[in-house]
Design a protein around this motif. Structure first.
Motif, PDB file in Angstrom:
ATOM      1  N   LYS A  79      40.304  31.827  50.324  1.00  0.00           N
ATOM      2  CA  LYS A  79      40.576  33.135  50.921  1.00  0.00           C
ATOM      3  C   LYS A  79      42.025  33.584  50.705  1.00  0.00           C
ATOM      4  O   LYS A  79      42.366  34.723  51.033  1.00  0.00           O
ATOM      5  N   ALA A  80      42.846  32.697  50.172  1.00  0.00           N
ATOM      6  CA  ALA A  80      44.270  32.995  50.036  1.00  0.00           C
ATOM      7  C   ALA A  80      44.583  33.579  48.661  1.00  0.00           C
ATOM      8  O   ALA A  80      43.922  33.281  47.668  1.00  0.00           O
ATOM      9  N   GLN A  81      45.602  34.458  48.632  1.00  0.00           N
ATOM     10  CA  GLN A  81      46.116  34.996  47.368  1.00  0.00           C
ATOM     11  C   GLN A  81      47.470  34.334  47.090  1.00  0.00           C
ATOM     12  O   GLN A  81      48.355  34.378  47.937  1.00  0.00           O
ATOM     13  N   MET A  82      47.582  33.758  45.907  1.00  0.00           N
ATOM     14  CA  MET A  82      48.814  33.062  45.525  1.00  0.00           C
ATOM     15  C   MET A  82      49.527  33.887  44.455  1.00  0.00           C
ATOM     16  O   MET A  82      49.065  33.980  43.314  1.00  0.00           O
ATOM     17  N   LEU A  83      50.633  34.495  44.809  1.00  0.00           N
ATOM     18  CA  LEU A  83      51.418  35.300  43.878  1.00  0.00           C
ATOM     19  C   LEU A  83      52.621  34.475  43.432  1.00  0.00           C
ATOM     20  O   LEU A  83      53.333  33.924  44.270  1.00  0.00           O
ATOM     21  N   THR A  84      52.846  34.421  42.141  1.00  0.00           N
ATOM     22  CA  THR A  84      53.965  33.618  41.664  1.00  0.00           C
ATOM     23  C   THR A  84      54.829  34.423  40.702  1.00  0.00           C
ATOM     24  O   THR A  84      54.540  35.582  40.400  1.00  0.00           O
TER      25      THR A  84
ATOM     26  N   THR B  76      48.269  36.083  52.056  1.00  0.00           N
ATOM     27  CA  THR B  76      48.972  36.175  50.778  1.00  0.00           C
ATOM     28  C   THR B  76      50.287  35.405  50.837  1.00  0.00           C
ATOM     29  O   THR B  76      51.086  35.594  51.757  1.00  0.00           O
ATOM     30  N   PHE B  77      50.503  34.572  49.823  1.00  0.00           N
ATOM     31  CA  PHE B  77      51.697  33.746  49.748  1.00  0.00           C
ATOM     32  C   PHE B  77      52.445  34.069  48.455  1.00  0.00           C
ATOM     33  O   PHE B  77      51.843  34.224  47.396  1.00  0.00           O
TER      34      PHE B  77
END
Length: 482
Positions: free
Chosen positions: A79-84, A53-54
């Motif tokens: 597979k990555a979670q992108m939180l903005t 998670t980024f």
């Protein structure tokens, strides 16, 4: 088995340790723009290690572009979670501007739906922040956003958002052994509404580490990163460098016991709080990585004696003033520059003052009752301001649902916004009158009043009265002398 993930309301699964990309802006502050293809490859080791998670924002330089490149160009991207985050400038806005901001993030991240959009409001006195949340919720229902979160909200306004029908899953705030604000009223509200704290600043800009143990107080005016300049202010607000060193010495003993670092102990303590959904550790992609250090967090547990020792060590420090996020809204501004100069150019007033008869000026809040009944929200004549009886009405909406405390806080925002727009401030209030529809609601309403006026203590009356309008639980009026 290591528990690397946690689950937020709405079913969003994230890493318990998130990788923060705010330092992308620091790396690009001299006009340099990082190559998104090359830089994005440095995200891969985190995903391989299970820290997928980024966390980023629309204003973290090219962080969204780098993350979007990783999503599309690397086989691990899916597979990555992108939180903005969306951090709009203060002042009036529109539904179209809100959509445009979301669509910009979608393009940068190269996705059809944002996994978590976290919203920041600069000024609670202008109810545009509620409009923007309602508009974001419409975009969520449309499918452009999967989950809504907040960033740097205090407990009162988190309560207002939740009780007004906004499905909030998280609130990202500063939280560390130095900054304990999130462990108070914020933790209570989070538990009440099923919201999780995403904690940043857990390492206090890197100061909570072995590197600074028994070191002289640094001069952060030259050669320091933005994080160091910012968090040195937190250390000063918590009592200064010597008290900070006392804390480091105690943490070092706990760290030696578990054969880990001071940073591990400081982070683990925050990560294990039941109201915390994840902690965010910043990374300078391509320059430095704390990946192995982060993974050590899952190899040890703090026992009851450790927790007691750390809790007692925190008592050495002075509390950081105010509530979560106040460092961005009121003095002391615990920011890198010590003010909001590198964040904002101006802070517009909530209402435009209109000249009235006999040397008076007045403001209107836009409720349908004002033109119908022939009154204004507040009027100033000379050094006196009178604020009309005010309910939790915003345009055609009732704010705060059936929660008297939430309604009271929103009412007090409206009152303060009117006063400031007429050249006063909350500290100029000399009397308030509170009317509750049901006397059983007196205590949460009084508590909200106490939180806002505890340092002012105007004359006050609270009575039960039958209020006009369905759903209104509290009405407040105020008298001001400048």
């Amino acid at each position: 088995m290591k528990k690397l993930q946690s689950e937020l309301a709405g079913g969003l699964k994230i890493s318990r340790v998130l990788t923060g990309l705010w330092q992308i802006a620091d790396m690009e502050k001299d006009g340099k723009v990082l190559d998104p293809v090359i830089t994005s490859e440095f995200m891969a080791p985190y995903v391989k290690a299970g820290l997928s998670t980024f966390d980023m924002a629309d204003h973290y330089g090219s962080a969204e572009i780098i993350a979007g490149t990783f999503r599309k160009k690397n086989t691990l991207g899916e597979k990555a979670q992108m939180l903005t985050k969306w951090v709009p400038t203060p002042g009036k806005s529109s539904k179209e501007a809100t959509r445009a901001a979301v669509e910009l993030s979608l393009r940068r991240l190269q996705t059809e739906s944002l996994e978590l959009l976290q919203y920041h409001a600069w000024n609670y006195l202008d109810p545009i922040w509620l409009d923007q949340l309602f508009w974001l919720n419409e975009l969520k229902e449309e499918g452009l956003i999967k989950n809504l979160g907040l960033t740097n909200f205090d407990a009162a306004h988190l309560r207002i958002a939740c009780t007004s029908g906004i499905p909030i899953v998280s609130n990202q705030v500063s939280h560390s052994l130095i900054d304990q604000r999130a462990g108070g009223e914020m933790a209570k509200v989070c538990k009440e509404f099923g919201v999780k704290v995403l904690a940043f600043g857990t390492l206090t800009g890197g100061f909570l580490s072995n590197k600074w143990l028994e070191k002289e107080e640094p001069n952060t005016k030259n050669g320091a990163t933005w994080s160091q300049m910012k968090y040195k202010r937190f250390i000063d607000a918590a009592g200064g460098w010597e008290k900070f060193q006392q804390l480091l010495r105690i943490l070092d003993k706990v760290a030696r016991k578990h054969r880990v670092s001071i940073a591990n102990v400081a982070t683990k303590y925050i990560m294990d709080q039941d109201y915390v959904g994840g902690i965010i550790i910043g990374a300078r992609l391509g320059q430095s990585t704390h990946l192995n250090e982060s993974l050590r967090l899952f190899d040890f547990e703090l026992d009851a004696e450790d927790l007691k020792v750390i809790h007692n060590a925190q008592k050495i420090l002075s509390p950081i003033p105010g509530d979560c996020g106040d460092e961005y809204r009121k003095a002391p501004f615990l920011t890198a520059s010590g003010d909001l100069s590198h964040h904002l150019e101006t802070m517009p007033k909530t209402h435009e003052a209109i000249v009235g008869p006999n040397g008076s000026t007045k403001v209107f809040s836009g409720t349908p009752w004002e033109p119908m009944a022939g009154y204004c929200r507040a009027v100033r004549k000379g050094n006196r301001i009178s604020v009309s009886g005010t309910t939790a009405t915003h345009k055609d909406r009732l704010i705060g649902g059936n929660d008297p405390e939430a309604q009271a806080h929103f009412v007090l925002d409206k009152i303060e916004g009117a006063i400031v727009s007429l050249g006063g401030q909350l500290e100029d209030v000399i009397r308030t009158r509170i009317f509750v529809n049901n006397i059983n609601d007196w205590e949460p309403v009084a508590r909200a009043h106490g939180q806002r006026f505890g340092h002012i203590q105007p004359a006050n009356t609270l009575v039960e009265a039958k209020l006009v309008g369905k759903g209104y639980l509290v009405e407040i009026e105020a008298e001001v002398e400048i």
